[in-house]
Design an enzyme around this catalytic site. Sequence first.
Site, PDB file in Angstrom:
ATOM      1  N   ARG A 161       4.643  -2.627  -4.897  1.00  0.00           N
ATOM      2  CA  ARG A 161       5.731  -2.249  -3.982  1.00  0.00           C
ATOM      3  C   ARG A 161       6.971  -3.094  -4.259  1.00  0.00           C
ATOM      4  O   ARG A 161       8.099  -2.589  -4.228  1.00  0.00           O
ATOM      5  CB  ARG A 161       5.285  -2.433  -2.522  1.00  0.00           C
ATOM      6  CG  ARG A 161       4.288  -1.382  -2.050  1.00  0.00           C
ATOM      7  CD  ARG A 161       4.084  -1.449  -0.551  1.00  0.00           C
ATOM      8  NE  ARG A 161       3.075  -2.404  -0.138  1.00  0.00           N
ATOM      9  CZ  ARG A 161       1.819  -2.098   0.175  1.00  0.00           C
ATOM     10  NH1 ARG A 161       1.397  -0.856   0.082  1.00  0.00           N
ATOM     11  NH2 ARG A 161       0.985  -3.023   0.575  1.00  0.00           N
TER      12      ARG A 161
ATOM     13  N   PHE B 190       1.638  10.758  -0.573  1.00  0.00           N
ATOM     14  CA  PHE B 190       0.426  10.089  -0.042  1.00  0.00           C
ATOM     15  C   PHE B 190       0.849   8.733   0.545  1.00  0.00           C
ATOM     16  O   PHE B 190       0.271   7.700   0.250  1.00  0.00           O
ATOM     17  CB  PHE B 190      -0.625   9.869  -1.128  1.00  0.00           C
ATOM     18  CG  PHE B 190      -0.960  11.084  -1.953  1.00  0.00           C
ATOM     19  CD1 PHE B 190      -1.861  12.034  -1.508  1.00  0.00           C
ATOM     20  CD2 PHE B 190      -0.350  11.288  -3.190  1.00  0.00           C
ATOM     21  CE1 PHE B 190      -2.159  13.152  -2.276  1.00  0.00           C
ATOM     22  CE2 PHE B 190      -0.633  12.405  -3.957  1.00  0.00           C
ATOM     23  CZ  PHE B 190      -1.540  13.345  -3.497  1.00  0.00           C
TER      24      PHE B 190
ATOM     25  N   SER C 184      -0.739  13.930   4.478  1.00  0.00           N
ATOM     26  CA  SER C 184      -1.382  15.034   5.218  1.00  0.00           C
ATOM     27  C   SER C 184      -1.780  14.611   6.628  1.00  0.00           C
ATOM     28  O   SER C 184      -2.015  15.449   7.493  1.00  0.00           O
ATOM     29  CB  SER C 184      -2.613  15.537   4.459  1.00  0.00           C
ATOM     30  OG  SER C 184      -3.540  14.482   4.323  1.00  0.00           O
TER      31      SER C 184
ATOM     32  N   ALA D 260       4.463  15.452   7.626  1.00  0.00           N
ATOM     33  CA  ALA D 260       2.995  15.559   7.628  1.00  0.00           C
ATOM     34  C   ALA D 260       2.638  16.886   6.965  1.00  0.00           C
ATOM     35  O   ALA D 260       2.621  17.936   7.608  1.00  0.00           O
ATOM     36  CB  ALA D 260       2.460  15.498   9.050  1.00  0.00           C
TER      37      ALA D 260
ATOM     38  N   CYS E  57      -6.821   4.870  -7.783  1.00  0.00           N
ATOM     39  CA  CYS E  57      -7.622   3.777  -7.208  1.00  0.00           C
ATOM     40  C   CYS E  57      -9.112   4.112  -7.294  1.00  0.00           C
ATOM     41  O   CYS E  57      -9.932   3.513  -6.607  1.00  0.00           O
ATOM     42  CB  CYS E  57      -7.209   3.512  -5.765  1.00  0.00           C
ATOM     43  SG  CYS E  57      -7.490   4.910  -4.668  1.00  0.00           S
TER      44      CYS E  57
END
Length: 395
Positions: free
Chosen positions: A214, A230, A253, A279, A339
């Site tokens: 980040r 995401f 989502s 969303a 990940c």
Amino acid sequence: MGSYSRIFLKPKKEESLLRFHPWVFSGAIRNIDGEPVEGDLVDVFANNGAFLGRGHYQPGSIAVRILTFKDIPIDTAFWIKRIASALELRKALNLLRESENNAFRLVHGEGDNLPGLIIDMYAGTAVMQAHSVGMHSARFAIAEALESVLKDDLTAIYYKSDGTLPFKAGVDAENGYLMGNASDVIAVENGLKFHVDFIKGQKTGFFVDQRENRALLEAYSKGRSVLNMFCYTGGFSFYAMRGGAKLVHSVDSSAKAIGIAEANVRLNFPDDTRHRAFAEDAFKYLEQMGDMYDLIILDPPAFAKHRDVLRNALIGYRKLNAIAFEKIKPGGILFTFSCSQAVSKENFRLAVFTAAAQSGRKVRILHQLTQPADHPINIYHPEGEYLKGLVLHVE
């Protein structure tokens, strides 16, 4: 010390343990002297009777997770020593900076020689996750060790393992506080604040493993239109805003995650109109969006939790990245991640390469990213390297 069931390995199957790999696979076992149940401590011996290690037993492919390669008791002193060692490393990494940073991973499983245990710290609250029944059984001893090591720096311990323990174990892993209580925890990462919902949120409430990535994104954000796909609770989004992004759109989502993302942006940038959150399903949003973004972050949840679904996962990564390559503005920067532990660096890179080739765009790798130092990889356990990332320049 008590006597434990004894596991004897087949000839030559001790070699990985002699190289300090912390797992014993069921296929390596010759016979078991005793009747251990899941979560019990067991001793492991070579075919010739030489002691190899002591660890937690579980039925399944990984039969034993080794806690120590020495014949020492697994007692209060053991837990205190391991957690103190983990804390010393985080202090050496300069992660405990009072007003600047109080969110970090204190224990990272095999990377801290505590296989099956994860502990994340958020502003004095320790969130503990057991990934094995053995660690679940030891949770109170571990909590006592945490109190002993962290002393006044610890305000609460929250145990959250209902979703991480083997589902066949039949263990009633009720989430709850093992010590203290904490409500509306606001943690600080590199000077930015965020709400942590460790009770209902994913994993331990936030993804501290992206802290350094980040910070890198922040350096690329000035003047750019940013899409954080995401986004979960918005980590990359508020770094992009601090980096001077022109606009930041966060997509997830989960409506609940979006609500927290918006609250996190307000915490750091009240009344800032550069940020909007949606969303929506990721693939749907990507398909319908135009070519307005010149910095895109793709940080999806694990597409492959185990090797059986690896092929489908790689197709997922390829599709996802293909849309980003197709839509990103010329001169755009793409931060793309996996990940999934089951997806190797090579597999992930191949999926992204294939997506780039499909797009016909010129793509250059600027950075190859991994997990931060508070998620250390035991050199004898390369499987611990789960986070892969690429920063790409797209012409």
